[in-house]
Motif scaffolding. Sequence first.
Motif, PDB file in Angstrom:
ATOM      1  N   VAL A 155       0.869  -1.174   0.000  1.00 61.57           N
ATOM      2  CA  VAL A 155       0.000   0.000   0.000  1.00 61.57           C
ATOM      3  C   VAL A 155       0.908   1.226   0.000  1.00 61.57           C
ATOM      4  CG1 VAL A 155      -1.896   1.212   1.107  1.00 61.57           C
ATOM      5  CG2 VAL A 155      -1.726  -1.291   1.310  1.00 61.57           C
ATOM      6  N   ASP A 157       1.422   5.087   0.132  1.00 64.26           N
ATOM      7  CA  ASP A 157       0.798   6.339   0.565  1.00 64.26           C
ATOM      8  C   ASP A 157       1.507   7.517  -0.099  1.00 64.26           C
ATOM      9  OD1 ASP A 157      -0.610   8.293   1.932  1.00 64.26           O
ATOM     10  OD2 ASP A 157       0.694   8.204   3.690  1.00 64.26           O
ATOM     11  N   VAL A 193      -2.722   5.111  -2.592  1.00 62.89           N
ATOM     12  CA  VAL A 193      -3.738   5.887  -1.884  1.00 62.89           C
ATOM     13  C   VAL A 193      -3.237   7.312  -1.644  1.00 62.89           C
ATOM     14  CG1 VAL A 193      -4.632   3.814  -0.754  1.00 62.89           C
ATOM     15  CG2 VAL A 193      -2.914   5.205   0.426  1.00 62.89           C
ATOM     16  N   ASN A 194      -4.185   8.193  -1.312  1.00 65.49           N
ATOM     17  CA  ASN A 194      -3.885   9.607  -1.003  1.00 65.49           C
ATOM     18  C   ASN A 194      -3.061  10.260  -2.110  1.00 65.49           C
ATOM     19  OD1 ASN A 194      -5.206   9.439   1.529  1.00 65.49           O
ATOM     20  ND2 ASN A 194      -3.357   8.579   2.471  1.00 65.49           N
ATOM     21  N   CYS A 224      -8.187   7.598   0.915  1.00 63.99           N
ATOM     22  CA  CYS A 224      -7.278   6.750   1.692  1.00 63.99           C
ATOM     23  C   CYS A 224      -7.458   5.274   1.369  1.00 63.99           C
ATOM     24  CB  CYS A 224      -7.465   6.989   3.187  1.00 63.99           C
ATOM     25  SG  CYS A 224      -9.046   6.417   3.833  1.00 63.99           S
ATOM     26  N   GLY A 225      -8.446   4.936   0.549  1.00 61.65           N
ATOM     27  CA  GLY A 225      -8.604   3.562   0.084  1.00 61.65           C
ATOM     28  C   GLY A 225      -9.218   2.597   1.082  1.00 61.65           C
ATOM     29  N   LYS A 226      -9.723   3.117   2.194  1.00 67.28           N
ATOM     30  CA  LYS A 226     -10.188   2.229   3.262  1.00 67.28           C
ATOM     31  C   LYS A 226     -11.263   1.256   2.797  1.00 67.28           C
ATOM     32  CE  LYS A 226     -12.696   3.949   6.633  1.00 67.28           C
ATOM     33  NZ  LYS A 226     -13.050   4.667   7.884  1.00 67.28           N
ATOM     34  N   LEU A 238      -5.184  -2.728   8.254  1.00 72.45           N
ATOM     35  CA  LEU A 238      -5.064  -1.502   7.458  1.00 72.45           C
ATOM     36  C   LEU A 238      -3.869  -0.684   7.933  1.00 72.45           C
ATOM     37  CD1 LEU A 238      -8.709  -0.068   7.228  1.00 72.45           C
ATOM     38  CD2 LEU A 238      -7.364  -0.992   5.344  1.00 72.45           C
ATOM     39  N   CYS A 242      -4.598   4.659   6.263  1.00 73.79           N
ATOM     40  CA  CYS A 242      -5.834   4.294   5.567  1.00 73.79           C
ATOM     41  C   CYS A 242      -7.041   4.279   6.503  1.00 73.79           C
ATOM     42  CB  CYS A 242      -5.695   2.909   4.938  1.00 73.79           C
ATOM     43  SG  CYS A 242      -4.483   2.823   3.602  1.00 73.79           S
ATOM     44  N   SER A 251       0.826  11.006   7.253  1.00 68.57           N
ATOM     45  CA  SER A 251       0.769   9.614   7.664  1.00 68.57           C
ATOM     46  C   SER A 251       1.555   9.393   8.937  1.00 68.57           C
ATOM     47  CB  SER A 251       1.316   8.702   6.556  1.00 68.57           C
ATOM     48  OG  SER A 251       2.676   8.929   6.328  1.00 68.57           O
TER      49      SER A 251
END
Length: 337
Positions: A155, A157, A193-194, A224-226, A238, A242, A251
């Motif tokens: 993931v 960021d 993400v972000n 944030c892709g949560k 997570l 996220c 972050s």
Amino acid sequence: MAVTSQEAIHQLATLMEQVDELLKVTFKNMHQGYPMATLVRFLKAREWSVSKAHKMLMDCLNWRIQNHIDDILCTPIIPADLYRGIRDSQLVGLSGYTKEGLPVFALGVGLSTFDKASVNYYVQSHIQINEYRDRVILPAATKKYGRHIGKCVKVLDMTGLRLSALSHLKILTMISTIDDLNYPEKTQTYYVVNSPYVFAACWKVVKPLLQERTRKKVQVLHGCGKDELLKIMDYASLPHFCKSERNGSSSRVSSAGAGDCYSLDHPFHQQLYSYIKNNAPSQGYALLPKQGSLHVDVPTGDTEGTKITGMIQSKLHLIGDDSKLPSSLSVLHVDVV
């Protein structure tokens, strides 16, 4: 006549039986009991060309021998304060596992500064995490889930990504080249993400350059892709960045102590650092220079990573100074894949 995948695997396995013993030893350290899966990774990386995959694998094994990669988990970065500085500036950590048992690695692409140590230290740390993943994390997951687990998900960021990232392209290219040539096909999916405007602009340039198999691995998620990530992992796995919908939040600021998987205080990094220290020969550990990094030669090769880095650099120069970008652009996201 086209060679089938099974024929390609058989041919490459036959070639591997002919290598000298030293190469076989380091290959065993690589495959961790799953030699055929390792052959498949290299074949996929070279579009199932046996000759190209064989050369790639031989180059990889020789690189491992020449740079003592098999012993890199016996070479701690000391003192601990130096390693803490690396962890604070090279943001990476293990946040948990997917529902299928794949390790989830979080990377703070936008907020990594790479300014607390020399390039050699960051390369050494990156390879140590790769080797710990392959020799400890993945075998443990395989044992726990009762089936071979040889890949992870990542993931990425992009919070805080700015044009100043140009200064990091050299080290990122080095790391990318090492991964492309020596750890191929170890990531199942990259979740981005972000994403700020800078990433959106670069992605439009980079995406057409990627091979189809690589392009399919990259999923750019909204915010944030949560919501999307919760389909493949539990909330506890997570990454901390996220768990909040606050676009643009740091972050690091949004983390909650032990929940910050980047931190040296996180269990993953504590276990990794203890593992390396405990494996270091007691006499050799005492004699290690207090601030002497392990130099690892970066292999040369015309990889996707090096081509992409050059294109990103050109694109960022065209965009210009990000301080002049209108604030409304800083929160734009690329379309969800």
